[in-house]
Design a protein around this motif. Structure first.
Motif, short mmCIF file in Angstrom:
data_model
loop_
_atom_site.label_atom_id
_atom_site.label_comp_id
_atom_site.label_asym_id
_atom_site.label_seq_id
_atom_site.Cartn_x
_atom_site.Cartn_y
_atom_site.Cartn_z
N UNK A 1 -8.68 6.73 -10.13
CA UNK A 1 -9.15 5.78 -10.67
C UNK A 1 -8.44 4.31 -10.26
N UNK A 2 -6.35 4.77 -10.26
CA UNK A 2 -5.42 3.70 -9.60
C UNK A 2 -5.41 3.24 -8.48
N UNK A 3 -5.66 4.34 -7.74
CA UNK A 3 -5.84 4.19 -5.69
C UNK A 3 -7.06 2.75 -5.86
N UNK A 4 -8.14 3.27 -6.68
CA UNK A 4 -8.99 2.04 -6.16
C UNK A 4 -8.40 1.15 -7.58
N UNK A 5 -7.82 1.12 -8.49
CA UNK A 5 -8.01 0.08 -9.11
C UNK A 5 -6.99 -1.23 -7.95
N UNK A 6 -5.67 -0.43 -7.63
CA UNK A 6 -4.77 -1.18 -6.58
C UNK A 6 -5.64 -1.63 -5.14
N UNK A 7 -6.68 -1.13 -5.18
CA UNK A 7 -7.34 -1.74 -3.49
C UNK A 7 -8.42 -2.93 -3.82
N UNK A 8 -8.25 -2.92 -5.21
CA UNK A 8 -9.02 -4.30 -5.45
C UNK A 8 -8.85 -5.02 -5.41
N UNK A 9 -7.61 -4.93 -4.90
CA UNK A 9 -6.13 -6.38 -5.26
C UNK A 9 -6.29 -6.87 -3.34
N UNK A 10 -5.56 -8.07 -3.46
CA UNK A 10 -5.86 -8.97 -1.89
C UNK A 10 -4.57 -7.70 -1.87
N UNK A 11 -4.19 -7.83 -0.11
CA UNK A 11 -2.56 -7.09 0.48
C UNK A 11 -1.40 -7.39 -0.60
N UNK A 12 -1.71 -9.19 0.04
CA UNK A 12 -0.23 -9.40 -1.02
C UNK A 12 -0.22 -8.98 -1.93
N UNK A 13 -1.32 -9.39 -2.89
CA UNK A 13 -1.30 -8.83 -4.36
C UNK A 13 -0.73 -7.27 -4.83
N UNK A 14 -1.16 -6.14 -3.61
CA UNK A 14 -0.41 -5.21 -3.66
C UNK A 14 0.58 -4.69 -3.73
N UNK A 15 1.70 -6.31 -2.70
CA UNK A 15 2.96 -5.70 -2.34
C UNK A 15 3.32 -5.92 -3.29
N UNK A 16 3.31 -7.00 -4.16
CA UNK A 16 3.84 -7.94 -5.14
C UNK A 16 3.90 -6.83 -6.28
N UNK A 17 2.94 -6.54 -6.87
CA UNK A 17 3.03 -5.07 -7.76
C UNK A 17 4.23 -4.81 -7.80
N UNK A 18 4.32 -3.62 -6.93
CA UNK A 18 5.31 -2.96 -6.15
C UNK A 18 6.88 -3.65 -6.71
N UNK A 19 6.75 -4.46 -6.08
CA UNK A 19 8.27 -5.74 -6.00
C UNK A 19 8.39 -6.30 -7.44
N UNK A 20 7.52 -5.99 -8.56
CA UNK A 20 8.13 -6.54 -9.40
C UNK A 20 7.80 -5.49 -10.53
N UNK A 21 8.28 -5.31 -11.52
CA UNK A 21 8.78 -3.84 -12.40
C UNK A 21 8.06 -4.57 -13.31
#
Length: 746
Positions: free
Chosen positions: A149-169
């Protein structure tokens, strides 16, 4: 935070975790190959094959997983192997070779062999960060579904959004909380640690987070249980900074000295596993011999007392003062009272685990049943030890891991603590303390004994009646109960406060117990007490012998006993239980109290104490002031609607007297007179220079400016409360001066 602990360096592990995040969550690549595996279509393929086709059979996890992967493509099976790597990266209670074997096995289902020298499978990478406990392995299928479920949720976002999520707690926490999960999944804590190892502690569940913060006195356990993951992370980060300031230059870890000793005893944890304990004699034959020889203890007559009076007369304060009579200081508690109080807050699961740990060896159910702690719990629940065998079997089987080969029942509940050997005896599984902190803490407490007690023992319970309070709340009723760590609930028969304190008193007849009922007249007494109203009479109090047989008084069978898993003795109210109540006569007169209750209680009136209220504030005699107001109230209403001295006890200045009148006394008078301010004005009439309530005239012409209509309302008056700032000392004195007050009759 530290990358090196006493037995491991997790630097390479964290680098591998970061590589997985970047290559597989940010991008659609692979961790173990140069292919594209973490793609939305392949993740959806796994969701369909695994989540939509869960296998509830009796096979082990890997066997069932292989069957579920039959419908997946070779690439999908390789993706499943990488997900297995992710799930096994954190736990240190699974060996490195076992982890490698699982990953290689799943990869081989694709028809290919994973090279043995893959750097992501080296021991320094898969050694683990910390123990995840057996629940993580037993519920691995839920953790896997959550990872998908986590992987599916992450893949539903753009590449830039994926990176920015992990760069901001902040964004990361907001995202991971938005992903639906089945229960309290541990992988969310592991992923937070992998993503932010310098901000998040290496703890795979909130159990240890709460224990650490409680041990360092950041907050109480009851408060911490309501905190979010974010709040716990923030509190632990602040605590770490404080500890680093205390130990400058030292690499600190909460699972190592010097911090560990402040929230749990490492020595006791070792004793839980290693030290065999000799059980004190507690054979059933011993209790049988004593039963015939031991006479029923003689007790003082029980007290049934209701303290009544108008509001503010110190009834609740009087009640609290009685608490001391039923409290034992830590250095003065007797062993039996200490044992009963300790077991009161723990259920059968924890008592069984503590008894097995105390035995120090695998044991059959009869041996467990004969343990002194199990005897004490049975006594507390009103059961003979011989009658709890079915209960013991039920808890032992329900808290057995699903992987057990010797227990064949469909209902299992975490925490998983027990397992049955082929020989038919029961044992605690390795690491059981990590699965059930409550049971481990009970074991440590019972082993330490009453000499190590640091808290007072309270032989009483307090309950407040209210209009919706019922028999089910007070005696026994069906209530929702949380039964598993994933938040599932069931409706069960639950004992109320009255039944609980009666059982405690029965189990310890040498001490007096008490039930304090505040506002006893606010509930429907007949509905709350039900058939037990007769049993509280002093001459109907029940006494049972050592075999649970009624030898004196009356007892009844409570609802639900016929469905119990073992026979309960009839319920009776013990002789060593005192019952105290308070009632506010302004809410309901004592004359209107249930007649059946009045016959079974003594009554003690507490009126306003004018001598206690002897304070003089700027010439105002507060006792005389209150007395005159009460005399007026008794004239206009009755003695039940007087006002108690407590309202003015804290008044030391004229401003505080004004505040008490404005915010407490006048609103109370409004309630007494149903907002009839003419009566309020009469009670507060004064010969002073400023009225407390004054009358104003409302004229038709002045308000409407036209000729009064035929049949229309004429002039009328209204009453308003004047400004408290205008109330003077002479105004207060004018209430009780210049008038004789009550004139005694000859």
């Amino acid at each position: 935070m530290a990358r090196k602990f006493h037995d491991r360096d997790v630097t390479r592990l964290l680098l591998a975790a970061q590589r997985w995040i970047e290559r597989c969550l940010w991008a659609d690549g692979s961790l173990l190959s140069d292919r594209s595996l973490w793609t939305p279509p392949l993740i959806e393929e796994l969701r369909s094959a695994f989540v939509d086709h869960l296998d509830a059979g009796d096979d082990d996890f890997m066997t069932k997983l292989r069957g579920q992967m039959e419908a997946a493509s070779p690439a999908g099976r390789q993706l499943m192997a990488e997900m297995m790597w992710v799930l096994l990266l954190f736990p240190s209670n699974v060996g490195a070779e076992k982890k490698r074997q699982h990953v290689r096995d799943v990869w081989s289902w694709s028809g290919e062999t994973l090279p043995p020298d893959n750097p992501m499978l080296e021991s320094e990478v898969v050694q683990g960060v910390g123990s995840a406990g057996t629940a993580y392995n037993n519920l691995r299928w839920k953790e896997l579904a959550y990872l998908i479920a986590l992987a599916q949720s992450m893949k539903s976002k753009s590449t830039s959004d994926r990176k920015s999520i992990f760069e901001d707690y902040e964004r990361f926490v907001e995202w991971i909380e938005s992903v639906q999960r089945d229960g309290d999944r541990q992988f969310r804590h592991m992923l937070r640690y992998f993503a932010y190892p310098d901000r998040v502690e290496r703890m795979s569940s909130n159990r240890d987070r709460i224990s650490v913060l409680e041990g360092f006195k950041v907050a109480s356990r009851s408060q911490l249980k309501g905190w979010t993951d974010r709040q716990l992370d923030d509190a632990l980060l602040k605590l770490r900074r404080d500890c680093e300031a205390k130990y400058p230059g030292k690499a600190l870890d909460f699972y190592e000295p010097p911090l560990e000793a402040q929230w749990r005893s490492a020595k006791q944890d070792e004793e839980l596993v290693a030290v065999p304990v000799v059980q004190e004699p507690s054979a059933a034959e011993s209790s049988k011999q004593k039963a015939a020889a031991t006479p029923v203890p003689q007790m003082a007559a029980p007290t049934n007392l209701i303290v009544y009076g108008p509001p503010g007369t110190g009834k609740t304060h009087w009640l609290r003062e009685r608490f001391k009579d039923y409290t034992d200081a830590p250095n003065d508690v007797d062993p039996e009272s200490w044992l009963q109080e300790t077991l009161t807050v723990h259920g059968w699961r924890s008592v069984i685990a503590a008894a097995l740990a105390d035995l120090g060896h695998p044991a059959r159910v009869p041996e467990i049943r004969a343990h002194r702690w199990v005897h004490a719990k049975a006594k507390q629940r009103g059961r003979a030890p011989a009658g709890v065998q079915a209960t013991l079997w039920g808890y032992l089987q329900e808290h057995t891991p699903e992987t057990s080969k010797t227990v064949n029942i469909s209902i299992r509940r975490p925490p998983y603590l027990f397992d049955k050997r082929e020989a038919g005896d029961w044992q605690l599984i390795p690491g059981w303390q990590e699965q059930d902190d409550e049971s481990a803490q009970l074991w440590r407490t019972l082993k330490a004994g009453p000499k190590a007690a640091t808290e007072a023992i309270h032989r009483y319970k307090v309950v407040t009646f209210h209009p919706s309070f019922t028999y089910e709340d007070f005696v026994r009723g069906i209530r929702p109960v949380r039964i598993a760590e994933d938040g599932a609930t069931q409706f069960r028969l639950v004992d109320g406060k009255f039944k609980q304190i009666c059982d405690e008193a029965h189990a310890n007849p040498g001490k007096r117990y008490a039930l304090f009922i505040d506002e006893i007249n606010r509930a429907n007494i007949a509905k709350v007490f039900g058939e037990l109203i007769t049993l509280i009479e002093p001459d109907k109090r029940a006494v049972f012998d050592a075999q649970g047989r009624l030898v004196e008084g009356l007892a009844v069978h409570l609802p639900g006993e016929e469905q119990a898993d073992s026979a309960e003795r009839p319920f009776g109210v013990p002789k060593n239980l005192d019952i105290y109540g308070t009632m506010n006569t302004a809410d309901r007169s004592i004359a209107l109290l249930d007649v059946a209750l009045r016959r079974r209680f003594q009554f003690e009136e507490r009126g306003p104490d004018y001598e206690t209220l002897a304070t003089v504030v700027e010439g105002v005699q507060l006792g005389s002031l209150l007395r005159r107001i009460n005399d007026r109230l008794e004239y206009l209403l009755d003695r039940d609607h007087r006002i108690g001295h407590a309202y003015l006890m804290k008044a030391q200045t004229l401003d505080s007297v004004r505040e008490a009148f404005a915010k407490q006394l006048i609103p109370l008078l409004q309630e007494y007179f149903f907002d009839d301010f003419s009566r309020v004005a009469l009670v507060l009439s004064t010969t002073g220079d400023q009225a407390f309530v004054k009358e104003e005239q409302l004229s038709f012409g002045g308000l409407f400016g036209c000729q009064q209509l035929d049949g229309g309302p004429g002039d009328r008056s209204r009453f308003i409360v004047t400004s408290p700032a205008s109330w003077t000392a002479s105004g207060f004195r004018g209430i009780y001066e210049d008038a004789p007050g009550v004139i005694p009759t000859a």
